[in-house]
Scaffold this motif. Structure first.
Motif, PDB file in Angstrom:
ATOM      1  N   VAL A  61       8.653  16.068  -8.833  1.00 41.81           N
ATOM      2  CA  VAL A  61       9.346  15.821 -10.099  1.00 41.81           C
ATOM      3  C   VAL A  61       9.213  14.336 -10.416  1.00 41.81           C
ATOM      4  O   VAL A  61       9.113  13.498  -9.514  1.00 41.81           O
ATOM      5  CB  VAL A  61      10.840  16.207 -10.032  1.00 41.81           C
ATOM      6  CG1 VAL A  61      11.008  17.705  -9.841  1.00 41.81           C
ATOM      7  CG2 VAL A  61      11.545  15.448  -8.916  1.00 41.81           C
ATOM      8  N   PRO A  62       9.225  13.950 -11.703  1.00 43.07           N
ATOM      9  CA  PRO A  62       9.125  12.520 -12.052  1.00 43.07           C
ATOM     10  C   PRO A  62      10.426  11.797 -11.756  1.00 43.07           C
ATOM     11  O   PRO A  62      11.518  12.365 -11.874  1.00 43.07           O
ATOM     12  CB  PRO A  62       8.834  12.556 -13.561  1.00 43.07           C
ATOM     13  CG  PRO A  62       9.435  13.846 -14.030  1.00 43.07           C
ATOM     14  CD  PRO A  62       9.263  14.814 -12.898  1.00 43.07           C
ATOM     15  N   GLN A  63      10.311  10.521 -11.382  1.00 49.92           N
ATOM     16  CA  GLN A  63      11.477   9.689 -11.110  1.00 49.92           C
ATOM     17  C   GLN A  63      11.584   8.523 -12.087  1.00 49.92           C
ATOM     18  O   GLN A  63      12.573   8.381 -12.786  1.00 49.92           O
ATOM     19  CB  GLN A  63      11.440   9.183  -9.665  1.00 49.92           C
ATOM     20  CG  GLN A  63      11.672  10.260  -8.621  1.00 49.92           C
ATOM     21  CD  GLN A  63      13.102  10.789  -8.622  1.00 49.92           C
ATOM     22  OE1 GLN A  63      13.996  10.157  -9.176  1.00 49.92           O
ATOM     23  NE2 GLN A  63      13.316  11.940  -8.023  1.00 49.92           N
ATOM     24  N   LEU A  64      10.567   7.678 -12.129  1.00 53.33           N
ATOM     25  CA  LEU A  64      10.606   6.539 -13.046  1.00 53.33           C
ATOM     26  C   LEU A  64       9.209   6.001 -13.267  1.00 53.33           C
ATOM     27  O   LEU A  64       8.265   6.363 -12.547  1.00 53.33           O
ATOM     28  CB  LEU A  64      11.527   5.431 -12.540  1.00 53.33           C
ATOM     29  CG  LEU A  64      11.030   4.540 -11.399  1.00 53.33           C
ATOM     30  CD1 LEU A  64      11.889   3.280 -11.333  1.00 53.33           C
ATOM     31  CD2 LEU A  64      11.072   5.239 -10.059  1.00 53.33           C
ATOM     32  N   VAL A  65       9.073   5.147 -14.282  1.00 51.06           N
ATOM     33  CA  VAL A  65       7.803   4.494 -14.603  1.00 51.06           C
ATOM     34  C   VAL A  65       7.972   2.995 -14.431  1.00 51.06           C
ATOM     35  O   VAL A  65       8.929   2.407 -14.942  1.00 51.06           O
ATOM     36  CB  VAL A  65       7.352   4.820 -16.041  1.00 51.06           C
ATOM     37  CG1 VAL A  65       6.105   4.012 -16.409  1.00 51.06           C
ATOM     38  CG2 VAL A  65       7.079   6.311 -16.196  1.00 51.06           C
ATOM     39  N   LEU A  66       7.050   2.374 -13.700  1.00 49.25           N
ATOM     40  CA  LEU A  66       7.059   0.929 -13.492  1.00 49.25           C
ATOM     41  C   LEU A  66       5.965   0.290 -14.338  1.00 49.25           C
ATOM     42  O   LEU A  66       4.813   0.749 -14.323  1.00 49.25           O
ATOM     43  CB  LEU A  66       6.813   0.602 -12.013  1.00 49.25           C
ATOM     44  CG  LEU A  66       7.787   1.170 -10.984  1.00 49.25           C
ATOM     45  CD1 LEU A  66       7.303   0.841  -9.577  1.00 49.25           C
ATOM     46  CD2 LEU A  66       9.180   0.628 -11.208  1.00 49.25           C
ATOM     47  N   ALA A  67       6.304  -0.759 -15.068  1.00 52.06           N
ATOM     48  CA  ALA A  67       5.310  -1.540 -15.799  1.00 52.06           C
ATOM     49  C   ALA A  67       4.731  -2.575 -14.837  1.00 52.06           C
ATOM     50  O   ALA A  67       5.421  -3.517 -14.436  1.00 52.06           O
ATOM     51  CB  ALA A  67       5.943  -2.221 -17.005  1.00 52.06           C
ATOM     52  N   LEU A  68       3.462  -2.397 -14.453  1.00 54.32           N
ATOM     53  CA  LEU A  68       2.831  -3.324 -13.508  1.00 54.32           C
ATOM     54  C   LEU A  68       2.335  -4.572 -14.219  1.00 54.32           C
ATOM     55  O   LEU A  68       2.406  -5.670 -13.679  1.00 54.32           O
ATOM     56  CB  LEU A  68       1.682  -2.617 -12.783  1.00 54.32           C
ATOM     57  CG  LEU A  68       2.054  -1.326 -12.040  1.00 54.32           C
ATOM     58  CD1 LEU A  68       0.837  -0.781 -11.313  1.00 54.32           C
ATOM     59  CD2 LEU A  68       3.204  -1.567 -11.066  1.00 54.32           C
ATOM     60  N   ASP A  69       1.801  -4.408 -15.422  1.00 54.81           N
ATOM     61  CA  ASP A  69       1.421  -5.507 -16.304  1.00 54.81           C
ATOM     62  C   ASP A  69       1.276  -4.901 -17.691  1.00 54.81           C
ATOM     63  O   ASP A  69       1.664  -3.748 -17.924  1.00 54.81           O
ATOM     64  CB  ASP A  69       0.142  -6.220 -15.824  1.00 54.81           C
ATOM     65  CG  ASP A  69      -1.028  -5.270 -15.624  1.00 54.81           C
ATOM     66  OD1 ASP A  69      -1.219  -4.378 -16.474  1.00 54.81           O
ATOM     67  OD2 ASP A  69      -1.767  -5.403 -14.631  1.00 54.81           O
ATOM     68  N   ALA A  70       0.700  -5.655 -18.620  1.00 55.71           N
ATOM     69  CA  ALA A  70       0.646  -5.185 -20.004  1.00 55.71           C
ATOM     70  C   ALA A  70      -0.158  -3.902 -20.163  1.00 55.71           C
ATOM     71  O   ALA A  70       0.127  -3.094 -21.055  1.00 55.71           O
ATOM     72  CB  ALA A  70       0.062  -6.283 -20.892  1.00 55.71           C
ATOM     73  N   SER A  71      -1.139  -3.677 -19.299  1.00 55.42           N
ATOM     74  CA  SER A  71      -2.033  -2.529 -19.491  1.00 55.42           C
ATOM     75  C   SER A  71      -2.014  -1.535 -18.341  1.00 55.42           C
ATOM     76  O   SER A  71      -2.881  -0.663 -18.275  1.00 55.42           O
ATOM     77  CB  SER A  71      -3.472  -3.019 -19.704  1.00 55.42           C
ATOM     78  OG  SER A  71      -3.909  -3.781 -18.592  1.00 55.42           O
ATOM     79  N   HIS A  72      -1.040  -1.637 -17.436  1.00 55.01           N
ATOM     80  CA  HIS A  72      -0.967  -0.698 -16.322  1.00 55.01           C
ATOM     81  C   HIS A  72       0.465  -0.200 -16.128  1.00 55.01           C
ATOM     82  O   HIS A  72       1.418  -0.990 -16.194  1.00 55.01           O
ATOM     83  CB  HIS A  72      -1.455  -1.339 -15.015  1.00 55.01           C
ATOM     84  CG  HIS A  72      -2.926  -1.628 -15.008  1.00 55.01           C
ATOM     85  ND1 HIS A  72      -3.441  -2.820 -15.473  1.00 55.01           N
ATOM     86  CD2 HIS A  72      -3.984  -0.866 -14.598  1.00 55.01           C
ATOM     87  CE1 HIS A  72      -4.755  -2.792 -15.350  1.00 55.01           C
ATOM     88  NE2 HIS A  72      -5.113  -1.630 -14.833  1.00 55.01           N
ATOM     89  N   ARG A  73       0.596   1.095 -15.880  1.00 53.39           N
ATOM     90  CA  ARG A  73       1.872   1.727 -15.600  1.00 53.39           C
ATOM     91  C   ARG A  73       1.748   2.549 -14.314  1.00 53.39           C
ATOM     92  O   ARG A  73       0.683   3.105 -14.023  1.00 53.39           O
ATOM     93  CB  ARG A  73       2.308   2.643 -16.743  1.00 53.39           C
ATOM     94  CG  ARG A  73       2.509   1.938 -18.068  1.00 53.39           C
ATOM     95  CD  ARG A  73       3.713   1.022 -18.033  1.00 53.39           C
ATOM     96  NE  ARG A  73       3.971   0.419 -19.334  1.00 53.39           N
ATOM     97  CZ  ARG A  73       3.472  -0.754 -19.715  1.00 53.39           C
ATOM     98  NH1 ARG A  73       2.674  -1.430 -18.895  1.00 53.39           N
ATOM     99  NH2 ARG A  73       3.760  -1.253 -20.895  1.00 53.39           N
ATOM    100  N   ALA A  74       2.845   2.625 -13.581  1.00 55.30           N
ATOM    101  CA  ALA A  74       2.880   3.428 -12.356  1.00 55.30           C
ATOM    102  C   ALA A  74       3.966   4.488 -12.494  1.00 55.30           C
ATOM    103  O   ALA A  74       5.140   4.155 -12.677  1.00 55.30           O
ATOM    104  CB  ALA A  74       3.145   2.556 -11.132  1.00 55.30           C
ATOM    105  N   LEU A  75       3.571   5.745 -12.433  1.00 55.95           N
ATOM    106  CA  LEU A  75       4.506   6.859 -12.454  1.00 55.95           C
ATOM    107  C   LEU A  75       4.905   7.174 -11.014  1.00 55.95           C
ATOM    108  O   LEU A  75       4.047   7.479 -10.183  1.00 55.95           O
ATOM    109  CB  LEU A  75       3.859   8.085 -13.099  1.00 55.95           C
ATOM    110  CG  LEU A  75       4.610   9.407 -12.956  1.00 55.95           C
ATOM    111  CD1 LEU A  75       5.911   9.388 -13.753  1.00 55.95           C
ATOM    112  CD2 LEU A  75       3.722  10.575 -13.391  1.00 55.95           C
ATOM    113  N   VAL A  76       6.198   7.090 -10.719  1.00 55.50           N
ATOM    114  CA  VAL A  76       6.710   7.409  -9.379  1.00 55.50           C
ATOM    115  C   VAL A  76       7.274   8.823  -9.406  1.00 55.50           C
ATOM    116  O   VAL A  76       8.107   9.152 -10.260  1.00 55.50           O
ATOM    117  CB  VAL A  76       7.798   6.409  -8.946  1.00 55.50           C
ATOM    118  CG1 VAL A  76       8.296   6.743  -7.544  1.00 55.50           C
ATOM    119  CG2 VAL A  76       7.259   4.983  -8.997  1.00 55.50           C
ATOM    120  N   VAL A  77       6.806   9.657  -8.491  1.00 61.08           N
ATOM    121  CA  VAL A  77       7.317  11.023  -8.383  1.00 61.08           C
ATOM    122  C   VAL A  77       7.874  11.222  -6.979  1.00 61.08           C
ATOM    123  O   VAL A  77       7.458  10.564  -6.024  1.00 61.08           O
ATOM    124  CB  VAL A  77       6.220  12.069  -8.673  1.00 61.08           C
ATOM    125  CG1 VAL A  77       5.580  11.822 -10.026  1.00 61.08           C
ATOM    126  CG2 VAL A  77       5.147  12.081  -7.584  1.00 61.08           C
TER     127      VAL A  77
END
Length: 276
Positions: A61-77
């Protein structure tokens, strides 16, 4: 006719190329991009390395999204382990799997660029704990996970840190930050607080303790990466090695850990918590 057909195919191909990737960086949109067919409220099962490295079936299940920089996102499940037939493994000894999926922004959409199906296992009863973004220094983004659990009156608190980058996620710390036995037996609490003159009869005084820690990440002058600082306070029951007399010591200590390669290691101070 051939030219018309070629033009239609070119337009269709261009349309599909533009449609690739998630339209926004919400957890739902990224989840649908990472796991084909995912819908809110519906379990999605994947295969991920278990705590011992063996393949495990995990319902994510999804937990949260981290903004790593302006053009990258990390989806934590997070994921609970499941057996054949769909039975979920939920117990004190059953941690949750943490997976991290990185997306890169291209032409206004978010395209999957890296997957870590299992960055680590943490928590209890198939639940990962409380998650939040942390700053590791030098522009590096991390994931902090806090857990607490009790067994027969003994309670513990733990902190786990993950380094999250565009090309992978790794665990860099697992630390006990609190421990208590005030309910094992209940008289421990009264003795530690000074409202009872002696430790509980027939109980090992060294098993009476109530220690909590407050942690923070801070960057020391001249350094790029943040140190982890934990301030401990509480009370600890001890027994004199010579006389055998029991007494209560106040705990007020600071532990500092520094990033050494891929792990945080103690720099100074000690951890006064008790394993349970």
């Amino acid at each position: 006719m051939k030219h018309l057909l070629a033009s239609v195919l070119l337009l269709l191909s261009s349309s599909l190329a533009v449609a690739a990737g998630a339209p926004d960086d919400s957890p739902e949109a990224l989840m649908r991009e990472a796991f084909t067919g995912w819908l809110p409220g519906r379990a999605t099962t994947i295969t991920a390395p278990g705590p011992d490295g063996s393949p495990q079936q995990v319902s994510v299940v999804p937990q949260l999204v981290l903004a790593l920089d302006a053009s990258h996102r990390a989806l934590v499940v997070s994921g609970v382990r499941v057996l054949e037939g769909g039975q979920r493994i939920e117990s004190h000894s059953a941690p949750a799997n943490l997976g991290v999926y990185v997306f890169t922004q291209r032409d206004g959409r978010w395209v999957a660029s890296h997957a870590t199906p299992s960055a680590g296992w943490t928590g209890f009863f198939g639940k990962p704990g409380r998650m939040h973004r942390v700053e590791l220094g030098n522009g590096r983004v991390g994931l902090g996970v806090e857990n607490d659990e009790c067994w027969q009156g003994f309670c513990g608190e733990w902190l786990t840190l993950f380094d999250v980058t565009n090309d992978g996620t790794r665990q860099i710390l697992h630390l006990m930050t609190g421990s208590s036995s005030v309910n094992a037996p209940p008289e421990c609490g009264a003795w530690l607080q000074g409202t009872r003159p002696t430790p509980p009869a027939g109980h090992d005084a060294k098993l009476c303790f109530d220690i909590s820690g407050r942690w923070q990440l801070a960057t020391a002058p001249g350094r790029d990466e943040a140190d982890l600082i934990v301030h401990f306070e509480g009370r600890d029951g001890v027994v004199d090695a010579r006389s055998g007399a029991a007494r209560v010591n106040k705990v007020r200590e600071t532990l500092v850990l520094r990033r050494q390669g891929e792990r945080y290691e103690p720099l100074r101070g000690r951890n006064p918590t008790h394993k349970i």
